[in-house]
Each structure stands twice: as C-alpha cells, then as structure tokens.
Design a protein around this motif. Structure first.
Motif, PDB file in Angstrom:
ATOM      1  N   PHE A 177      17.809  16.927   8.901  1.00  0.00           N
ATOM      2  CA  PHE A 177      18.066  15.713   8.137  1.00  0.00           C
ATOM      3  C   PHE A 177      18.994  14.741   8.854  1.00  0.00           C
ATOM      4  CE2 PHE A 177      16.145  18.119   4.776  1.00  0.00           C
ATOM      5  CZ  PHE A 177      15.466  17.137   4.075  1.00  0.00           C
ATOM      6  N   GLY A 178      19.644  15.182   9.908  1.00  0.00           N
ATOM      7  CA  GLY A 178      20.475  14.281  10.696  1.00  0.00           C
ATOM      8  C   GLY A 178      21.874  14.130  10.142  1.00  0.00           C
ATOM      9  N   VAL A 179      22.794  13.745  11.009  1.00  0.00           N
ATOM     10  CA  VAL A 179      24.217  13.691  10.666  1.00  0.00           C
ATOM     11  C   VAL A 179      24.492  12.725   9.522  1.00  0.00           C
ATOM     12  CG1 VAL A 179      26.525  13.131  11.532  1.00  0.00           C
ATOM     13  CG2 VAL A 179      24.908  14.352  12.995  1.00  0.00           C
ATOM     14  N   ASP A 180      23.986  11.516   9.610  1.00  0.00           N
ATOM     15  CA  ASP A 180      24.307  10.493   8.607  1.00  0.00           C
ATOM     16  C   ASP A 180      23.880  10.921   7.204  1.00  0.00           C
ATOM     17  OD1 ASP A 180      25.351   8.902  10.580  1.00  0.00           O
ATOM     18  OD2 ASP A 180      23.548   7.676  10.817  1.00  0.00           O
ATOM     19  N   THR A 181      22.655  11.407   7.084  1.00  0.00           N
ATOM     20  CA  THR A 181      22.142  11.806   5.767  1.00  0.00           C
ATOM     21  C   THR A 181      22.895  13.008   5.220  1.00  0.00           C
ATOM     22  OG1 THR A 181      19.945  10.969   6.363  1.00  0.00           O
ATOM     23  CG2 THR A 181      20.080  12.494   4.503  1.00  0.00           C
TER      24      THR A 181
ATOM     25  N   THR B 283       6.219  25.617   4.359  1.00  0.00           N
ATOM     26  CA  THR B 283       6.830  26.265   5.509  1.00  0.00           C
ATOM     27  C   THR B 283       7.829  25.349   6.204  1.00  0.00           C
ATOM     28  OG1 THR B 283       5.018  25.520   6.935  1.00  0.00           O
ATOM     29  CG2 THR B 283       4.787  27.681   5.910  1.00  0.00           C
ATOM     30  N   SER B 284       7.804  24.068   5.882  1.00  0.00           N
ATOM     31  CA  SER B 284       8.762  23.140   6.481  1.00  0.00           C
ATOM     32  C   SER B 284       9.141  22.092   5.450  1.00  0.00           C
ATOM     33  CB  SER B 284       8.146  22.453   7.707  1.00  0.00           C
ATOM     34  OG  SER B 284       7.112  21.573   7.308  1.00  0.00           O
ATOM     35  N   ARG B 285      10.277  21.454   5.677  1.00  0.00           N
ATOM     36  CA  ARG B 285      10.750  20.424   4.757  1.00  0.00           C
ATOM     37  C   ARG B 285      10.622  19.023   5.352  1.00  0.00           C
ATOM     38  NH1 ARG B 285      10.690  22.402  -0.301  1.00  0.00           N
ATOM     39  NH2 ARG B 285      12.024  24.208  -0.561  1.00  0.00           N
ATOM     40  N   GLY B 286      10.365  18.933   6.641  1.00  0.00           N
ATOM     41  CA  GLY B 286      10.133  17.627   7.233  1.00  0.00           C
ATOM     42  C   GLY B 286      11.308  16.680   7.142  1.00  0.00           C
ATOM     43  N   GLY B 287      12.518  17.197   7.357  1.00  0.00           N
ATOM     44  CA  GLY B 287      13.709  16.349   7.258  1.00  0.00           C
ATOM     45  C   GLY B 287      13.734  15.217   8.265  1.00  0.00           C
ATOM     46  N   ALA B 288      13.021  15.389   9.394  1.00  0.00           N
ATOM     47  CA  ALA B 288      13.031  14.357  10.427  1.00  0.00           C
ATOM     48  C   ALA B 288      12.435  13.041   9.942  1.00  0.00           C
ATOM     49  CB  ALA B 288      12.276  14.844  11.664  1.00  0.00           C
ATOM     50  N   LEU B 289      11.566  13.090   8.931  1.00  0.00           N
ATOM     51  CA  LEU B 289      10.989  11.829   8.443  1.00  0.00           C
ATOM     52  C   LEU B 289      12.083  10.913   7.892  1.00  0.00           C
ATOM     53  CD1 LEU B 289      10.605  11.479   5.055  1.00  0.00           C
ATOM     54  CD2 LEU B 289       9.088  13.409   5.441  1.00  0.00           C
ATOM     55  N   VAL B 290      13.177  11.506   7.392  1.00  0.00           N
ATOM     56  CA  VAL B 290      14.300  10.702   6.904  1.00  0.00           C
ATOM     57  C   VAL B 290      14.961   9.981   8.081  1.00  0.00           C
ATOM     58  CG1 VAL B 290      16.502  10.742   5.683  1.00  0.00           C
ATOM     59  CG2 VAL B 290      14.673  12.302   5.000  1.00  0.00           C
ATOM     60  N   GLY B 291      15.133  10.716   9.199  1.00  0.00           N
ATOM     61  CA  GLY B 291      15.724  10.109  10.388  1.00  0.00           C
ATOM     62  C   GLY B 291      14.860   8.994  10.954  1.00  0.00           C
ATOM     63  N   ILE B 292      13.539   9.211  10.953  1.00  0.00           N
ATOM     64  CA  ILE B 292      12.628   8.172  11.443  1.00  0.00           C
ATOM     65  C   ILE B 292      12.725   6.931  10.566  1.00  0.00           C
ATOM     66  CG2 ILE B 292      10.208   7.558  11.829  1.00  0.00           C
ATOM     67  CD1 ILE B 292       9.654  10.503  12.430  1.00  0.00           C
ATOM     68  N   TYR B 293      12.757   7.151   9.256  1.00  0.00           N
ATOM     69  CA  TYR B 293      12.834   6.004   8.353  1.00  0.00           C
ATOM     70  C   TYR B 293      14.162   5.262   8.513  1.00  0.00           C
ATOM     71  CZ  TYR B 293      12.793   3.001   4.307  1.00  0.00           C
ATOM     72  OH  TYR B 293      12.854   1.889   3.513  1.00  0.00           O
ATOM     73  N   ARG B 294      15.258   6.002   8.653  1.00  0.00           N
ATOM     74  CA  ARG B 294      16.568   5.361   8.795  1.00  0.00           C
ATOM     75  C   ARG B 294      16.629   4.508  10.063  1.00  0.00           C
ATOM     76  NH1 ARG B 294      21.400   8.384   5.831  1.00  0.00           N
ATOM     77  NH2 ARG B 294      22.371   6.440   6.450  1.00  0.00           N
TER      78      ARG B 294
END
Length: 275
Positions: A14-18, A225-236
């Motif tokens: 999910f990345g540091v900021d989130t 099997t995954s939560r896909g947290g990286a999509l939040v980073g891409i959107y940010r």
C-alpha cells in the motif's frame, strides 16, 4: 494490534503515504476513545482508503466516437488476453456491438487464445498471423469496425516487458497508425495490471504511460490470493482511474471498480456492517 496491521499493509504494497495515513487516523481515534475496538479501527482504515481513492472509479461514455477505440496494454502474464475477452463480453451484454483486433503478432499461442475466446463469446474478430505487423492489424481492425458500424473496437496487443524499448516503440507505432484513422485514437488506453505483482506495477505504469499515454487501469487476479495494494500507489502518483477488476477466470468475472467495496474487502468489512 496496530503493529501487525501496519506490517500487513506494507506487505500488501500500500506504500508509505497510505499506510501512515491509516495508522495516524487510527491512533488519533484511540487517543480520543480508549475503548475503540478492532471493528472500529477497520472502519477507520476503510474510510481512509476510500478517501485516498476518491475519483478513482472510471466510467466510460461509449458513443462519442464511431467506433470507440479501447486499447489494452500490459506485460506478459498480466491477464490481458482473458481481460480483452471479458471486456468484450461485458460491453456486448450492455447492448454494444464490437470487434476485437488480434494485434498480438508475437506469440502464436496468444493469437489462438484470443480467437478461441472470440468464437466462444460470439464476438467479431480481425485475425492475424505470426510475424505480421501489429500496427497494420490495428489499422485493418479499425477500418473493419467502421465499415461494419461497430460501436467499439478492441485492439488486442502483445504482452511486452516495460523494460524493452523496442517493444514499447511498437506501441508508439500502433498509436500513430490508429491516429491516421482518427487523430484522437486510441480513445482509451488501459494498462492491465496483475494485482499480485505489488510495487513493480507502479514502475510498469510509469514506463507505459511515458511511451503510450494511459487513461486508466484494469486490475486482474484480485481473487482472494492478493489485495492489489499497488493500485493505490499507481492512483496516488498518476491519478489514473481504475475501470474494472478481474476476480476470476470466467467471462463474467470482470466487475466495475468500486472504491468502497475494495476498501471494505481490504479490512474485512461486510456490506451489512458498512450499512
């Protein structure tokens, strides 16, 4: 435990900021009320995530162009082939006529796979053969869609590593060729992202966006099997709307992205609890 939650969110990319925003708001709520429970913390986390993803839900108004060109790009193994078929199936069920262009001329197996899906779902396809010029196939697909008065054309492109500059240049050529037909084409350029890949997806999005300007995302393999947290980073970082999420292998497993549903799923909140 807050430490466990923090570690879990970092692990899910999910990345540091989130992560910091979520943890800070839960800590602030605990200072105000020492009786806060795990369920309360989960709701706070979901609220923060929904706020971070405000504006992320993409909607497409088909009909502004005839035909509307929706181009899917992505790396090998991202689920692009099945996603193209699912997207065609979804729009067909919504009453739109469409055509798929088999622009993957690198892998014969992928070409056969998209033909199989098109036949299975009764979707028009402009076929190609191994070694053909993918941009020429895209041109022919647009021309065929226009002549047959199709609402949507889906140029199915080959999977390519974002680190291979020669393959990225092929996408640039495809875009130039489409623009000879319509200077605004492709009208939608969506990156298909494997939700299990994590932070590498953000780098993919950066590089693809530089060579082939993106207008949105589809996130695949969000099947538990995954939560896909990286999509939040891409959107940010890139503010690319997320149009659909793929939840399985069936034709109906592509669903419009909902920030609220996504946030609730991350924190294990049921619809009943949310209401």
């Amino acid at each position: 435990a807050l430490d466990q939650l923090e570690e879990a969110l970092y692990t899910a990319d999910f990345g540091v900021d989130t992560v910091e925003e979520i943890i800070d708001e839960i800590q602030a709520a605990y200072k105000a009320d020492k009786n806060i429970r795990g369920e309360d913390a989960a709701k706070i986390g979901a609220q923060v995530l929904t706020r971070v993803l405000e504006g992320a839900e993409g909607t497409v108004a088909v009909g502004q162009h005839q035909p509307e060109v929706i181009c899917l790009v992505g790396v090998n193994g991202s689920g692009k082939t099945t996603t193209t078929a699912k997207l065609g199936h979804l729009y067909q069920n919504d009453g739109y006529s469409l055509l798929i262009g088999a622009c993957d001329t690198f892998l014969a197996a992928a070409n056969e796979q998209i033909k199989h899906w098109a036949n299975l779902l009764n979707i028009d396809i402009v076929p190609s053969h191994h070694g053909a010029d993918s941009a020429a196939v895209a041109f022919d697909s647009y021309e065929a869609a226009k002549q047959r008065q199709r609402d949507i054309v889906l140029p199915y492109t080959a999977g390519r590593l974002h680190t291979k500059s020669n393959l990225m240049k092929e996408l640039e050529k495809l875009q130039r060729v489409l623009q000879k037909q319509d200077h605004s084409a492709p009208h939608h350029s969506w990156l298909v992202v494997d939700g299990s890949l994590g932070s590498n997806s953000i780098e993919q999005a950066r590089v693809f966006n530089a060579s082939f300007p993106l207008t949105g995302l589809i996130v695949t393999k969000l099947d538990g099997t995954s939560r896909g947290g990286a999509l939040v980073g891409i959107y940010r970082e890139l503010k690319l709307p997320i149009y659909f999420v793929g939840l399985g292998e069936q034709a109906d497993d592509l669903q419009p992205f909902s920030a609220q549903n996504y946030a609730n799923a991350i924190f294990g909140i049921s619809d009943e609890e949310d209401s």
